[in-house]
Design an enzyme around this catalytic site. Structure first.
Site, PDB file in Angstrom:
ATOM      1  N   LYS A  17      51.644  43.895  42.466  1.00  0.00           N
ATOM      2  CA  LYS A  17      50.235  43.667  42.854  1.00  0.00           C
ATOM      3  C   LYS A  17      50.276  42.801  44.151  1.00  0.00           C
ATOM      4  O   LYS A  17      49.374  43.074  45.120  1.00  0.00           O
ATOM      5  CB  LYS A  17      49.532  42.758  41.880  1.00  0.00           C
ATOM      6  N   GLN A  61      48.263  36.087  35.489  1.00  0.00           N
ATOM      7  CA  GLN A  61      48.733  37.197  34.487  1.00  0.00           C
ATOM      8  C   GLN A  61      48.793  36.582  33.223  1.00  0.00           C
ATOM      9  O   GLN A  61      49.571  35.648  32.802  1.00  0.00           O
ATOM     10  CB  GLN A  61      50.134  37.390  35.295  1.00  0.00           C
ATOM     11  N   ASP A  84      40.060  40.032  37.315  1.00  0.00           N
ATOM     12  CA  ASP A  84      40.509  40.819  36.579  1.00  0.00           C
ATOM     13  C   ASP A  84      39.316  41.300  35.507  1.00  0.00           C
ATOM     14  O   ASP A  84      39.527  41.872  34.611  1.00  0.00           O
ATOM     15  CB  ASP A  84      41.501  39.905  35.802  1.00  0.00           C
TER      16      ASP A  84
END
Ligand code: NAD
Length: 253
Positions: A17, A61, A84
């Site tokens: 990412k 994450q 997200d």
């Protein structure tokens, strides 16, 4: 990007990412915290990033180590910076059919369908899996586009019969090659979200690609199907967050 602990899978995701953000000209700030980081310290970092005008997207994450409350952490991220799409506010907007950051993998599934010219309006859509990160949001997106959506899960009775009705099948189970060609209506579109490692250590999807490809109208491969879309949507969510922030700043002037 916040990475807590040393899960090797998470480290690879975060690295990829980060690489993608830098490649497309965004600045990436990485924070690696030890697995035993106190919750207050992680929440304090999120507060600082929420307040930093140079940061438009925050990604923590998942999964997090057991002592950390994932829900609490997700809720702490400013919904405007929640690239997200997992903050309850953004999940709520999605369920109301309103604009907002959408969970990256489901958003990527929809872009793939659009780019392939596949209409879902009026179609029988079956989603296998009901996780907050894939199954539920993908079902909401299909519904938003007027699909007739059925969500299946581990307690669904006669799963194969339900799937056989579908014009569009999105598979997000986490079981290698579970969906085989005999589950699929001829001509149906099959999107495989699964990422599994088989006995030889090879990455395989939830769909048995070869047998499904014989009957389906279209099927996505694993790897190099939905996977790269997830990162692309993270970048898009970040760019959108930046644009919204700039617009709000201009309006406040
Ligand atoms: P999860 O474990 O949170 O959810 C799995 C879902 O599958 C559950 O809702 C469960 O009810 C259902 N399920 C389990 N066994 C079943 C069975 N036998 N029959 C019917 N339903 C069953 O998983 P997740 O986070 O939604 O991920 C699903 C898969 O997608 C995993 O392989 C994961 O690695 C992959 N994934 C890929 C991406 C990507 O970028 N491509 C992103 C997220 C997840």
């Amino acid at each position: 990007m916040i990475l807590v602990g040393d899960d090797p899978g998470s480290a690879i995701y975060v690295r990829n990412k980060k690489k993608a953000t830098v490649e497309c000209g965004m600045k990436s700030f990485g924070y690696e915290l030890p697995a035993d980081v106190p919750e207050a310290e992680l929440l304090g970092l999120i507060d600082a990033l929420n307040a930093d005008p140079n940061v438009h997207g925050i990604l923590c994450q998942l999964p997090l180590p057991k002592h950390l409350d994932e829900f609490k952490v997700t809720c702490r991220i400013d919904p405007a910076k929640d690239v997200d799409g997992l903050h309850p506010m953004n999940v709520g907007l999605l369920s109301m059919g309103r604009e907002g950051p959408v969970s990256c993998t489901p958003a990527g599934v929809m872009v793939m369908l659009h780019r392939a010219g596949i209409e879902v309006a009026g179609k029988e859509c079956v989603v296998i899996g009901r996780s907050n990160i894939v199954g539920k949001p993908v079902a909401q997106l299909l519904l938003k586009e007027n699909g007739t959506v059925t969500v299946c899960h581990s307690r669904t009775k006669d799963l194969k019969a339900v799937v056989r009705r579908a014009d569009v099948v999105v598979v997000a189970i986490g079981r290698a090659k579970m969906v085989t060609g005999d589950w699929i209506k001829p001509g149906a579109v099959v999107v495989d979200v699964g990422i599994n490692r088989n006995a030889e250590g090879k990455v395989v999807g939830d769909v048995d690609f070869d047998s499904v490809a014989e009957v389906a109208g279209a099927v996505t491969p694993v790897p190099n199907g939905v996977g790269p879309m997830t990162i692309a949507m993270l970048l898009r969510n970040t760019l959108d967050a930046f644009k919204r922030a700039e617009k709000a700043r201009a309006a406040a002037r």
